[in-house]
Design a protein around this motif. Structure first.
Motif, short mmCIF file in Angstrom:
data_model
loop_
_atom_site.label_atom_id
_atom_site.label_comp_id
_atom_site.label_asym_id
_atom_site.label_seq_id
_atom_site.Cartn_x
_atom_site.Cartn_y
_atom_site.Cartn_z
N THR A 123 -7.63 1.40 -0.16
CA THR A 123 -8.87 1.95 1.01
C THR A 123 -9.07 3.32 0.70
O THR A 123 -8.57 3.68 -0.03
N ALA A 124 -9.34 4.25 1.41
CA ALA A 124 -10.15 5.86 0.71
C ALA A 124 -8.65 6.31 0.90
O ALA A 124 -8.34 7.00 0.15
N GLY A 125 -8.00 6.43 2.35
CA GLY A 125 -6.64 7.09 3.00
C GLY A 125 -5.38 6.39 1.10
O GLY A 125 -4.55 7.34 0.49
N HIS A 126 -5.26 5.37 0.59
CA HIS A 126 -5.12 4.56 -0.37
C HIS A 126 -5.15 5.15 -1.61
O HIS A 126 -4.40 5.79 -2.50
N ALA A 127 -6.53 5.39 -2.08
CA ALA A 127 -7.22 6.09 -2.69
C ALA A 127 -6.92 7.92 -2.68
O ALA A 127 -6.09 7.84 -4.22
N ALA A 128 -7.21 8.31 -1.93
CA ALA A 128 -6.84 9.40 -2.18
C ALA A 128 -5.03 9.87 -2.40
O ALA A 128 -4.80 10.51 -2.82
N ALA A 129 -4.32 9.25 -1.85
CA ALA A 129 -2.98 8.94 -1.57
C ALA A 129 -2.59 9.10 -3.74
O ALA A 129 -1.56 9.45 -3.94
N LEU A 130 -3.01 7.85 -4.23
CA LEU A 130 -3.16 7.39 -5.03
C LEU A 130 -3.35 8.88 -6.31
O LEU A 130 -3.10 9.43 -7.31
N GLY A 131 -4.71 8.85 -5.90
CA GLY A 131 -5.31 10.62 -7.49
C GLY A 131 -4.51 11.25 -6.77
O GLY A 131 -4.17 12.24 -7.92
N ALA A 132 -3.67 12.02 -5.68
CA ALA A 132 -3.09 13.27 -5.48
C ALA A 132 -1.62 13.04 -5.76
O ALA A 132 -1.36 14.03 -6.61
N GLY A 175 2.47 7.54 -5.33
CA GLY A 175 1.42 7.73 -4.25
C GLY A 175 1.56 6.76 -3.72
O GLY A 175 1.24 6.61 -2.21
N HIS A 176 1.45 5.62 -4.06
CA HIS A 176 1.41 4.22 -3.95
C HIS A 176 3.00 3.34 -2.98
O HIS A 176 2.60 2.97 -1.98
N TRP A 177 3.66 3.88 -2.97
CA TRP A 177 5.38 3.50 -2.09
C TRP A 177 4.84 4.50 -1.36
O TRP A 177 5.24 4.27 -0.19
N TYR A 178 4.44 5.59 -1.25
CA TYR A 178 4.24 6.82 -0.16
C TYR A 178 3.46 5.97 1.07
O TYR A 178 3.35 5.41 2.02
N TRP A 179 2.00 4.79 0.70
CA TRP A 179 0.77 4.59 1.38
C TRP A 179 1.13 3.38 2.00
O TRP A 179 0.97 3.09 3.08
N THR A 180 2.22 2.54 0.78
CA THR A 180 2.64 1.01 1.29
C THR A 180 3.86 1.23 2.89
O THR A 180 3.44 0.41 3.93
#
Length: 102
Positions: A50-59, A90-95
């Motif tokens: 999602t857009a939020g997931h992509a933002a978390a990965l990029g950050a 970032g992936h761990w935080y988002w999931t």
């Protein structure tokens, strides 16, 4: 010095091949109502992004690259290691983050 000259020679040989274009055929005419990609097809291609997931990965990737470069005394390998760690975090935080709608 020899390696640099060999690399430049390979680049010179590759440039004319990259500059060639296909035969000058006119582009096909677009239909009046061009079909667009259905949202379901896009969702099937990227099921969990999602857009939020992509933002978390990029950050995470940016902060990880900066921290890796600073903590491991600079360099491209340090930035790569930090970016991989930041991407993972970032992936761990988002999931694992709590969902506000639950």
């Amino acid at each position: 010095m020899t390696r640099i000259l060999v690399l430049l020679a390979l680049l010179v040989l590759a440039l004319p091949a990259a500059a060639q274009s296909p035969a000058a055929a006119p582009p096909p005419a677009a239909p009046a109502m061009a079909p667009t990609a259905a949202p379901n097809a896009v969702e099937a291609a990227l099921p969990g992004i999602t857009a939020g997931h992509a933002a978390a990965l990029g950050a995470g990737m940016f902060v990880g690259a900066m921290a890796g470069s600073a903590l491991i005394n600079g360099g491209a390998v340090a930035a790569l290691v930090g970016a991989a760690a930041g991407l993972t975090i970032g992936h761990w935080y988002w999931t694992e983050r709590p969902d506000e709608t639950d």
